[in-house]
Design a protein around this motif. Structure first.
Motif, short mmCIF file in Angstrom:
data_model
loop_
_atom_site.label_atom_id
_atom_site.label_comp_id
_atom_site.label_asym_id
_atom_site.label_seq_id
_atom_site.Cartn_x
_atom_site.Cartn_y
_atom_site.Cartn_z
N GLN A 186 28.59 -155.92 -12.78
CA GLN A 186 28.39 -154.69 -12.02
C GLN A 186 28.55 -153.46 -12.90
O GLN A 186 27.89 -152.45 -12.70
N THR A 190 35.75 -152.07 -0.90
CA THR A 190 34.42 -152.33 -0.36
C THR A 190 33.30 -151.79 -1.25
O THR A 190 32.15 -152.13 -1.04
N ALA A 191 33.65 -150.94 -2.22
CA ALA A 191 32.59 -150.33 -3.02
C ALA A 191 32.03 -151.29 -4.06
O ALA A 191 30.96 -151.06 -4.61
N LEU A 192 32.76 -152.36 -4.34
CA LEU A 192 32.26 -153.33 -5.32
C LEU A 192 31.68 -154.54 -4.59
O LEU A 192 32.20 -154.97 -3.57
N ASN A 193 30.61 -155.08 -5.15
CA ASN A 193 29.96 -156.24 -4.55
C ASN A 193 30.82 -157.49 -4.76
O ASN A 193 31.07 -157.88 -5.89
N PRO A 194 31.28 -158.12 -3.68
CA PRO A 194 32.18 -159.26 -3.83
C PRO A 194 31.50 -160.49 -4.44
O PRO A 194 32.18 -161.42 -4.85
N TYR A 195 30.18 -160.47 -4.49
CA TYR A 195 29.46 -161.66 -4.96
C TYR A 195 29.16 -161.62 -6.46
O TYR A 195 28.64 -162.59 -6.98
N LEU A 196 29.43 -160.50 -7.11
CA LEU A 196 29.09 -160.39 -8.54
C LEU A 196 30.35 -160.10 -9.35
O LEU A 196 31.26 -159.42 -8.88
#
Lengths: 309, 546
Positions: B131, B120-126
């Motif tokens: 990042q 969850t710590a990484l943005n799934p959209y990028l």
């Protein structure tokens, strides 16, 4: 991609077929007919009219005749307007309604997304409550109330804008577009707020903050794409609804769009016109839903077209 | 003269301390507004971090260990949070009172963070590349191209192969361990002086955990950065840190060199924490001696697969095992090894492709609906997350009475008595019967879940990671409870866990699963002391000890 389109097309066909069939029999089962009028017309005239429009045939025959014409792209003649075909009338009305819908949805998106974002950034403060109360009012206010109200204020009291028409005088497209768009702006504002609030609570927003990003960068770069997912899903049905629902606005502002034809056709028992507009709208709904699914996939790398259908 | 020398020495000492000291936190207090009034999350704590050292902060959930570090980064939402007082000096900047602009210059540049859950710590959209370079582009005047070059080098350094292609992938295309490596690369790209790692390996499998810890340790030494390492896991803290702070309810109860803290703890809470780690073998009083009767459960050559659009995934591959009445079988393995799938097939939540599951004499997958209902009564499950597995709209009483009613196990007049007895058995005060799940702590909720499983008097209990969501002291209590109940009621249990120490403590026999197969199955102590299969050896060596 091609597979997605094909499978959607296959799914859409029975839907549209059912819509055609149901509409066809429903309008014919309603009491009254296209040539019932206040004037007394001789039996002979009625019979000749029925013959001309194929209404004397048994109903199943009429149905198959209609289908066979439809497959050849012929919506038939209008029952009301002599010598005008349904195709012709839709061709005249649709561009106007379409233009109105585009303006309305643009207004709805700009106002709705900004209001929803403002609210989501500072939830449970005045910055949240004020736009959201306005949105609630917008949802509750029907366009047949909002339209005349806007006309009264901006057209009659302030005399800033024309009160009716479409393309006759400058600025006469503004009030109808606002009237039609405002309800959708309100829905979009609420959806944006909900979507953004959910995304802003995600761990990856905290990660973005820990990188030293400013609030505006966090919102636009990290949150907006995910936060708008509900809006995107809503957009397809919304635009279709906008097209179908434009008749009130078109009536208020005297706009010669498709919506008015649709309503008049229903009152006039103009069977072919009802059929034509219904088929057109159901195709549009199917198409726009497909478009909004495509948009959702494009926005979210985790979705694939294969998994969507 | 002597006096002078002494004062010079003292001066020198302060100077060196000034050079060495990177962060000095003084009298920090943080409170949160809640519906029930103010909660003191952090209560007057002071500590410092020297350059290049690793400081561990250990404590159970709610001890304030994460909150205090989030406060340093300015990541606490205000309101409801308040920093009541205190200073946190980092290069003469007080992190607690600095304005937002100053803090943005420090966050991600001079102090970076690694978070617990790489899912969850990484943005799934990028894409991961975008990042990773983001903080670099933000804080330094570098071209996108140069940033990418740096990111690729760093990705190689954190152990990601074919970095060039990974760079353009999205987080969901990477495994958990890989994502955590990306998060680490993202934190290090600006070459920070201080790295705050908040439970960086808690969400990872044990072999991956060992790799990530090794990586952090290695990077820390090579780059000489200071690390604040937050964890609830005492073994991890002991392994990773130079100095340790032990926190309890917002206060630092003990601090010192990690070796000292762990080897000769002073404070009673530290002692309690250390005693709660299940390190030893199963207590003798709970030992089970197998009798030569027919097995309660036989799993014979069972295979289960999931069909994907394009391929089939073999989740369980030709597995056999037998369980005698009263026995506790531990089932260990890493995520995705098939242990949960296998257990769910035993209650027939999942259908099997091949093989046979016998419960006593009954072949489970040949039963009709009503026979199955009867058979299911005999097998009950306890799940990992007691928050999610209890219905929040049912009181404890209704939760426990429901299975009695469904299976018609008690007359309506008896139900109340039965429920209250059940609550007493699992150590819940019967006067709490009319409370709702949210009014209980995690450990108490797990007790409710255990009571619910016991309500129908099952023969077999399947416990799927029942203590992984609990703090270590609570975990010890629940394990003790399970052992006692099994002994009193002659219960048979399959205990699934990724935690090797827990399984060693509770299980009579242990099965190790890897990629859908049982690779080793033996009496627990034999398996732990003389593992024969290479995978078992790998698992056991990945476990941190001392």
């Amino acid at each position: 991609m091609i597979r997605f389109f094909l499978s959607r097309l296959l799914q859409a066909m029975p839907v549209i077929f059912i819509v055609i069939t149901a509409t066809f029999f429903l309008i014919r089962s309603a009491p009254g007919g296209p040539f019932d009028a206040d004037k007394v017309v001789s039996q002979e005239v009625i019979e000749r009219l029925n013959e001309r429009y194929n209404l004397d045939a048994p109903i199943h025959q009429q149905y198959f005749d209609y289908l066979s014409h439809l497959i050849r792209g012929d919506f038939g003649p209008s029952f009301r307007y002599t010598n005008r075909s349904v195709t012709e009338m839709i061709g005249a009305g649709l561009p106007i309604t379409f233009e109105l819908a585009i303006y309305a949805i643009m207004i709805a998106l700009i106002i709705g997304i900004s209001a929803g974002m403002l609210a989501a950034v500072r939830p449970n403060t005045a910055q949240d409550y004020i736009p959201m109360s306005l949105a609630m009012t917008g949802i509750c206010m029907p366009s047949f109330l909002l339209g005349p109200l806007l006309v009264l204020v901006f057209g009659i009291w302030l005399q800033w804008l024309p009160v009716s028409g479409w393309g006759y005088s400058p600025g006469d497209k503004i009030l109808p577009a606002i009237t039609l768009g405002s309800t959708y702006a309100a829905y979009i504002a609420r959806l944006t707020r909900g979507g953004m609030l959910e995304v802003l609570n995600q761990d990856y927003i905290r990660t973005a903050k820990a990188k030293g990003l400013s609030t505006s960068k966090i919102i636009f770069k990290h949150a907006l794409r995910g936060g708008l997912a509900p809006v995107v899903a809503f957009l397809g049905p919304a635009i279709a609804g906008l097209l179908a629902g434009s008749f009130v606005v078109e009536t208020i502002f005297q706009i010669p769009g498709l919506g008015r034809f649709y309503v008049q056709a229903a009152f006039n028992r103009d069977y072919t016109m009802i059929m034509g507009t219904t088929i057109l709208l159901s195709c549009l709904i199917v198409f726009l839903n497909m478009l909004s699914d495509l948009l959702a996939v494009w926005l979210n790398p985790r979705l694939t077209l294969d998994a969507k259908h | 003269m002597v006096f002078e020398t002494r004062s010079i020495l003292a001066q020198l000492a302060t100077d060196t301390r000034d050079i060495m000291e990177l962060l000095n936190v003084n009298n920090l207090s943080i409170a949160f507004d809640t519906r029930d009034g103010k909660t003191q999350a952090v209560d007057n704590i002071s500590f410092n971090v020297q350059q290049g050292e690793t400081l561990g902060i250990v404590g159970e959930s709610g001890s304030g260990k994460s909150v205090s570090c989030y406060a340093l980064m300015g990541l606490i939402d205000k309101p409801p949070g308040h920093i009541e007082r205190g200073k946190a000096l980092f290069h003469n900047v007080d992190l607690l009172s600095a304005d937002e602009k100053t803090m943005r210059g420090i966050r991600g540049k001079r102090i970076s963070m690694i978070f617990q859950d790489p899912m969850t710590a990484l943005n799934p959209y990028l894409s991961v590349g975008a990042q990773i370079i983001e903080p670099l582009l933000l804080h330094e005047d570098v071209s996108r191209n140069l940033a990418k070059q740096k990111a690729l080098t760093l990705l190689e350094e954190v152990g990601i192969n074919d970095a060039a292609s990974r760079y353009y992938q999205y987080p969901h295309e990477l495994s958990g361990g890989m994502r955590q490596r990306v998060v680490i690369a993202m934190a290090l790209i600006t070459e920070p002086e201080l790295l705050i790692a908040d439970e960086p390996t808690t969400a990872l499998d044990v072999t991956i955990q060992a790799q990530i810890l090794e990586l952090i340790k290695d990077l820390q030494q090579r780059r000489n950065i200071a690390v604040i390492f937050i964890s609830h896991d005492l073994d991890v803290i002991r392994y990773m840190t130079d100095r340790t702070l032990v926190m309890e309810q917002g206060r630092i109860v003990e601090h010192g060199q990690s070796q000292t803290v762990f080897n000769s703890p002073n404070h009673s809470y530290t002692k309690k924490l250390l005693a709660s780690i299940p390190q030893q073998a199963k207590p003798v009083k709970f030992k089970y001696t197998p009798k030569k009767n027919s097995p309660l459960l036989s799993v014979n050559n069972v295979s289960i697969s999931y069909a994907d659009r394009s391929s089939r995934f073999q989740a369980v591959n030709n597995v056999s095992l037998k369980l005698a009445k009263g026995e506790i079988l531990g089932l260990v393995g890493e995520s995705g090894c098939g242990k949960t799938t296998l257990s769910q097939s035993i209650v027939k939540l999942i259908n099997i492709d091949r093989g046979e599951i016998l419960l006593g004499e009954l072949s489970l997958h040949k039963l009709n609906t009503s026979e199955l209902k009867q058979a299911r009564k005999n097998v009950q499950m306890i799940f990992q997350d007691p928050y999610a597995s209890l219905n929040p709209r049912m009181t404890v009483f209704n939760t426990l009475a429901e299975p009695l009613k469904i299976h018609r196990l008690a007359e309506s007049s008896d139900i109340k008595k039965k429920v209250l007895n059940l609550m007493a058995d699992v150590g819940l005060d019967p006067c709490w019967a009319n409370k709702y799940p949210h009014e209980f702590s995690g450990g108490q909720r797990q007790r409710i879940a255990i009571a619910r499983a016991l309500a129908v008097e099952p023969q077999l209990i399947i416990a799927d990671e029942p203590v992984s969501a609990l703090d270590v002291t609570i975990q010890a209590q629940i394990l003790e409870l399970l052992l006692t109940l099994c002994q009193q009621r002659q219960l048979t249990m399959i205990f699934i866990s990724h935690d090797l120490a827990v399984v060693r403590y509770i299980a009579d026999r242990t099965a190790v699963m890897n990629q859908g197969k049982i690779v080793e199955l033996n009496a627990t102590e034999t398996l732990y002391q003389e593992p024969t299969h290479s995978y078992t050896q790998q698992l056991l060596s990945a476990k941190l000890s001392g």
